[in-house]
Structure formats: C-alpha cells, structure tokens
Design an enzyme around this catalytic site. Structure first.
Site, PDB file in Angstrom:
ATOM      1  N   GLY A 154       0.817  -1.201   0.000  1.00  0.00           N
ATOM      2  CA  GLY A 154       0.000   0.000   0.000  1.00  0.00           C
ATOM      3  C   GLY A 154       0.856   1.258   0.000  1.00  0.00           C
ATOM      4  N   CYS A 155       0.243   2.377  -0.368  1.00  0.00           N
ATOM      5  CA  CYS A 155       0.998   3.617  -0.524  1.00  0.00           C
ATOM      6  C   CYS A 155       1.531   4.146   0.810  1.00  0.00           C
ATOM      7  CB  CYS A 155       0.159   4.667  -1.233  1.00  0.00           C
ATOM      8  SG  CYS A 155      -1.462   4.967  -0.494  1.00  0.00           S
TER       9      CYS A 155
END
Length: 350
Positions: A154-155
């Site tokens: 995930g970012c």
C-alpha cells in the site's frame, strides 16, 4: 501504442484489470513508453466499452476499455490487477493457475488471513492464503524475480517502510508512532461526499483513527523485512488538500547504545546504490512536490538529544512509487527486465 496493437518481437504482453481507476490509468501512462512491455488488454468492469479518453484525457490514443475476459488475460505474460480486494481475491488465483504472472495492487494477498480479518473486519475468503511475495522491491528483489504473484504494498506502507526498515533494529519499536498525510487521489476515483472539493480544499483531517487497515500491514512487514519481532504501532493517516503526494513522519526512541550517526549510516548503507530512494543530508527534509510524477522516494532522519527520540520522514507520489510505479518495478524483475526500465526518477517541480 493502443490496447489493440500487436506487441513487438521480444516484448512482454501485459494487461491491466481495473484500468479505469487512478492506479490503472497511471499504469497506462507509465507503460506507454516502456520498451519491454506492451499493454494488450485494458480491462474494466463498469467502464467496459467506454473510450479511455472519456475518463482520462491525458490518454487519448488507447481506444475503449475491454471486458474482463479470463481466457484472454490468461494468455498474457503478466497482468496488473488494480481492483478492490473482492475482485482480486477471485481473479488473481485464476490467472496464476493459467500460468500468468500477476502484480496485485489490492490488499487481497498482503497479509496473513488472521491479520487481514482483524484489520479489514471480515474473514479472508482464502484462509490458506494463495502464495504471494510481498513486493517492497528494495527489500525483496530475489523473491520478486522468482514470484508468480506479487502483492504490491500500500501507498502509506511503502512510504513508511522505506524510512523504517533499515532502522528497525536501531529503534525502540514499542515507542513507534507513524503519522501519514496523503493527497486525495489516494482515495481512488470513486465518488464520496468527503472528497468534494468544497469539503477538502483548505482543510485537513485525520481518518481511520485507532485501527486504520494499513496498520496491520505496517506491523507485519516492518517485522518481517526489518528482521525484528512484529511491533505494535500507532498509525494515523490524514487527508490533505492536494491531488498527489504522500508524507509519513515516524517518531521513536532509540534502542540502547544507538546514536544519531548509526541511524544515518544505516539509511546510507541501505540506499546509496538504490535507483529510486534518496537519503537527504542533515538539515534537509523531504517535500512531496519533489517526487510527484516519479517513482522516487526521499527519506531523512533527525535525532533530538533533548527527547532522545528520532524522527524519520519519507515522501512518495502515492500513485507512482506508492502504487503503479512500484508495480512496474516489480513486473520488470518478474519478466527478467532491468528493474528501472520505463520508470522516471525525477519529479515535476514546481
């Protein structure tokens, strides 16, 4: 190049499922000038049949979105799955069974089943967990190169881990607090009341307080990649009034016997030969504007002798290094290509 063009000789054929989302569109943009991959399928669910340019005016020469056709996707060398978890949980194992390599940008296979259930509030439908390699590329190159399925991080987690993994053994992780700030594109293209410009402009707010789903991903993979016991982390994300960019600020006390020079040395040891991660010198702090549009990450560390705590800061473009760019970085390795192929290292500034 359009989605319907024939691939060149020696060029890998790839598809994008979820191509109508922000992550999917960023994959199209970055792959448009990639010398080793050619996009053969741009698949979307509700947008199938619509011209790509209707949704993304920066992508004018890509025809229409395709239907999701498993037989057609299964004939490709690699597929990027940029859908929510639900479709990915069904699609990814089927593609892998057909012999197609997959980079999954969803959270479907990032976590053990018990951790997934704890943070996502529902049982994982594949409790035996389809084998997937966690693709924080800088710390998993050999595993990624040999993988059939890569779970793209995930970012928030990518940005935080890049500043924390090299320091995991040098910090008192029981004191670790991580603060994240993301632009609105991190919420995706779906319509939501809280994303109206009249609500986000000139405002900032926390969300997912005390239990955001990325907390489990941070804990599991900081432990695994940092070679330490899984820590318990306080993580709070914030929405800020900009489109792209993500900043994490992490604070922790030092482990016994560790000094400020040890922290800086560990970051330099980890990243001085890396193409996409830059360690900033003392006195400089990362800014999101410096990395927008690129696959780069800037990290910094500062020690406060008054409190005995260190502050680690890190920035990425949440749609590039935090999503599509890292996915291509992983795909390059899976296809035996140069890891940096097709990926920009310099952001657009100002």
């Amino acid at each position: 190049m359009t989605a319907n063009d024939e691939p060149g000789v020696g060029v890998a054929t790839v598809g994008i499922v979820g191509a109508s989302g922000y992550g999917g569109a960023e994959l199209v943009r970055l792959l448009d000038r990639h010398d080793g991959m050619e996009v053969s399928v741009l698949a979307a669910h509700s947008a199938a049949g619509r011209p790509v340019v209707d949704l993304f005016p920066n992508l004018p020469d890509h025809g229409t979105f395709d239907d999701i056709d498993l037989d057609r996707l299964g004939d490709l060398d690699l597929v990027f799955v940029a859908t929510p978890d639900g479709p990915a949980l069904d699609l990814v194992p089927q593609l892998a069974a057909a012999g197609t390599k997959v980079v999954d940008l969803s959270a479907a296979f990032r976590l053990p089943a018990d951790v997934y259930e704890a943070f996502y509030g529902r049982a994982h439908p594949d409790p035996t967990s389809t084998p997937a390699t966690y693709g924080l590329t800088e710390f998993a190159r050999h595993e990624v190169a040999a993988a059939t399925i890569v779970a793209n991080p995930g970012c928030y987690v990518t940005t935080g881990l890049l500043s924390l993994v090299p320091l995991a053994g040098l910090l008192d992780l029981a004191t670790l607090v991580v603060d994240g700030k993301s632009g609105t594109s991190g919420a995706g293209r779906g319509l939501a009341d809280g994303m109206h410009v009249s609500h986000v402009a000139g405002s900032i707010g926390a969300y997912g307080v005390a239990g955001h789903r990325h907390t489990g991903e941070l804990e599991v993979h900081l432990g695994a990649l940092g070679g330490v016991a899984r820590p318990t982390i306080s993580f709070t994300p914030h929405l800020v009034p900009m489109v792209r960019g993500l900043l994490t600020t992490s604070v922790a006390s030092l482990a016994p016997g560790v000094g400020a020079d040890d922290l800086r040395d560990a970051l330099h040891d980890a990243y001085d030969r890396e193409p996409f991660v830059t360690v900033l010198p003392p006195g400089r702090q990362p800014v999101t504007k410096a990395v927008v549009g690129s696959n780069s990450c800037q990290v910094a560390v500062a020690f406060d002798p008054r409190t005995g705590r260190a502050t680690m800061t890190s920035v990425t473009d949440n749609l590039v290094k935090g999503a599509a760019g890292q996915a291509i970085q992983n795909a390059n390795l899976m296809l035996g290509l140069d890891e940096a192929m097709g990926l920009p290292t310099i952001g657009t500034y100002p």
